[in-house]
Design a protein around this motif. Structure first.
Motif, PDB file in Angstrom:
ATOM      1  N   ILE A  65     -35.837  10.227  20.801  1.00  0.00           N
ATOM      2  CA  ILE A  65     -35.318   9.073  21.548  1.00  0.00           C
ATOM      3  C   ILE A  65     -33.814   8.919  21.330  1.00  0.00           C
ATOM      4  O   ILE A  65     -33.264   7.827  21.414  1.00  0.00           O
ATOM      5  CB  ILE A  65     -36.061   7.770  21.205  1.00  0.00           C
ATOM      6  N   GLY A  66     -33.144  10.037  21.067  1.00  0.00           N
ATOM      7  CA  GLY A  66     -31.706  10.026  20.860  1.00  0.00           C
ATOM      8  C   GLY A  66     -30.922  10.197  22.152  1.00  0.00           C
ATOM      9  O   GLY A  66     -31.463  10.034  23.254  1.00  0.00           O
ATOM     10  N   PRO A  67     -29.634  10.570  22.066  1.00  0.00           N
ATOM     11  CA  PRO A  67     -28.753  10.594  23.228  1.00  0.00           C
ATOM     12  C   PRO A  67     -28.649  11.929  23.955  1.00  0.00           C
ATOM     13  O   PRO A  67     -27.945  12.027  24.968  1.00  0.00           O
ATOM     14  CB  PRO A  67     -27.396  10.231  22.613  1.00  0.00           C
ATOM     15  N   THR A  68     -29.302  12.988  23.461  1.00  0.00           N
ATOM     16  CA  THR A  68     -29.083  14.304  24.034  1.00  0.00           C
ATOM     17  C   THR A  68     -30.120  14.657  25.102  1.00  0.00           C
ATOM     18  O   THR A  68     -31.146  13.997  25.242  1.00  0.00           O
ATOM     19  CB  THR A  68     -29.101  15.379  22.927  1.00  0.00           C
ATOM     20  N   HIS A  69     -29.844  15.748  25.824  1.00  0.00           N
ATOM     21  CA  HIS A  69     -30.678  16.118  26.967  1.00  0.00           C
ATOM     22  C   HIS A  69     -32.115  16.458  26.564  1.00  0.00           C
ATOM     23  O   HIS A  69     -33.041  16.323  27.380  1.00  0.00           O
ATOM     24  CB  HIS A  69     -30.065  17.325  27.688  1.00  0.00           C
ATOM     25  N   ASP A  70     -32.282  16.931  25.319  1.00  0.00           N
ATOM     26  CA  ASP A  70     -33.631  17.312  24.890  1.00  0.00           C
ATOM     27  C   ASP A  70     -34.395  16.166  24.243  1.00  0.00           C
ATOM     28  O   ASP A  70     -35.505  16.362  23.740  1.00  0.00           O
ATOM     29  CB  ASP A  70     -33.575  18.520  23.955  1.00  0.00           C
ATOM     30  N   ASP A  71     -33.826  14.968  24.259  1.00  0.00           N
ATOM     31  CA  ASP A  71     -34.550  13.781  23.790  1.00  0.00           C
ATOM     32  C   ASP A  71     -35.355  13.225  24.957  1.00  0.00           C
ATOM     33  O   ASP A  71     -34.881  12.391  25.730  1.00  0.00           O
ATOM     34  CB  ASP A  71     -33.563  12.734  23.251  1.00  0.00           C
ATOM     35  N   VAL A  72     -36.586  13.722  25.094  1.00  0.00           N
ATOM     36  CA  VAL A  72     -37.381  13.451  26.295  1.00  0.00           C
ATOM     37  C   VAL A  72     -38.587  12.563  26.017  1.00  0.00           C
ATOM     38  O   VAL A  72     -39.430  12.371  26.901  1.00  0.00           O
ATOM     39  CB  VAL A  72     -37.844  14.772  26.950  1.00  0.00           C
ATOM     40  N   THR A  73     -38.683  12.016  24.809  1.00  0.00           N
ATOM     41  CA  THR A  73     -39.872  11.232  24.463  1.00  0.00           C
ATOM     42  C   THR A  73     -40.061  10.045  25.390  1.00  0.00           C
ATOM     43  O   THR A  73     -41.182   9.779  25.849  1.00  0.00           O
ATOM     44  CB  THR A  73     -39.793  10.754  23.005  1.00  0.00           C
ATOM     45  N   THR A  74     -39.005   9.310  25.682  1.00  0.00           N
ATOM     46  CA  THR A  74     -39.144   8.112  26.516  1.00  0.00           C
ATOM     47  C   THR A  74     -39.652   8.461  27.908  1.00  0.00           C
ATOM     48  O   THR A  74     -40.529   7.772  28.450  1.00  0.00           O
ATOM     49  CB  THR A  74     -37.800   7.362  26.587  1.00  0.00           C
ATOM     50  N   ASP A  75     -39.135   9.534  28.498  1.00  0.00           N
ATOM     51  CA  ASP A  75     -39.633   9.951  29.813  1.00  0.00           C
ATOM     52  C   ASP A  75     -41.098  10.375  29.724  1.00  0.00           C
ATOM     53  O   ASP A  75     -41.886  10.116  30.640  1.00  0.00           O
ATOM     54  CB  ASP A  75     -38.777  11.088  30.359  1.00  0.00           C
ATOM     55  N   ALA A  76     -41.464  11.011  28.597  1.00  0.00           N
ATOM     56  CA  ALA A  76     -42.858  11.416  28.420  1.00  0.00           C
ATOM     57  C   ALA A  76     -43.774  10.206  28.280  1.00  0.00           C
ATOM     58  O   ALA A  76     -44.896  10.211  28.807  1.00  0.00           O
ATOM     59  CB  ALA A  76     -42.980  12.318  27.191  1.00  0.00           C
TER      60      ALA A  76
END
Length: 256
Positions: A79-90
């Motif tokens: 849930i960080g700021p980078t492109h691979d932080d995709v948990t929220t979208d998941a």
């Protein structure tokens, strides 16, 4: 007047650890043992831990499977700021809800950042699934959140710990699990059969055997666990009788 969440005899949880850095071995996962001990102390029984990659479909599938099985699902990471932080979208995918920048989350982050420092990358940390309640943290101000029975937290240990403290009053809890440990200086193979027979008698007390080898001798730690302290002590007394009957050398683990 607010009330504490109700206590229930059995409150269960699963943990989803999210991140390629864990799977690749680049980062050691210290969150899992911390969360396991924390939940045990408050009476929440951690039943399952899964580690998944930073892939939206896999995260969503895992969360959906677990949230139907357990009282709570906790996630760490992504849930960080980078492109691979995709948990929220998941999580949005798992619940079928949109994800958008949350005004309350932005207001919290303004306590940490100047307006010009709230870059598009940092604002990714203010994106929250619709219907989620924020989990604030005093460390970085970027919040986690809880949606239904799913608790989404940061992967950075110090931040995760603050979030866990913040969300805990909202959760139902059972009776904390107590434990008793005995060190037996005998091979586990010799201890296994008597311990199995004792487990049948005390089916409501969890019994585990953990072998070790030191100073040229085999031994085993026998650990009894139960939320019922009286029943636990009764099982411990029975274990000491079994140890005496079989002539094992043993001591309380704390005294070993």
């Amino acid at each position: 007047m607010s009330q504490d969440p109700p206590q229930d005899k059995t409150v269960t949880a699963a943990l989803v650890v999210i991140g390629e850095e864990i799977l690749s071995g680049r980062t050691q996962d210290t969150n899992t043992p911390y969360i396991a001990a924390y939940l045990s102390n408050v009476g929440i029984n951690l039943r399952e831990v899964r580690v998944v990659a930073d892939l939206e479909p896999e995260i969503a599938e895992t969360v959906n499977a677990l949230r139907r099985r357990y009282t709570y699902v906790l996630t760490t990471g992504g849930i960080g700021p980078t492109h691979d932080d995709v948990t929220t979208d998941a999580i949005g995918m798992a619940f079928g809800v949109p994800v958008a920048v949350n005004d309350e989350a932005v207001a919290a982050m303004r306590l940490q950042y100047l307006p010009e420092d709230l870059t598009p990358a940092r604002l990714r940390m203010a994106r929250i699934p619709e219907g989620a309640a924020l989990i604030h943290n005093a460390v970085s101000r970027a919040p986690g959140y809880m949606i239904e029975n799913v608790i989404v937290m940061a992967g950075i240990p110090g931040v995760m710990q603050v979030m866990l403290d913040e969300v805990m009053p909202r959760l139902a809890k059972g009776r904390p699990v107590q434990s008793r440990s005995v060190l037996v200086r005998a091979p586990e193979s010799e201890v296994a059969s008597p311990l199995a027979a004792l487990q049948e008698t005390y089916a409501d007390v969890q019994m585990g055997s953990y072998p070790f080898f030191e100073h040229g001798r085999y031994g085993a730690y026998l650990v009894l666990r139960s939320p019922d302290e009286a029943r636990l002590d009764e099982a411990l007394e029975a274990l000491w009788r079994v140890i005496a009957e079989h002539g094992f050398t043993a001591s309380a683990a704390d005294d070993a």
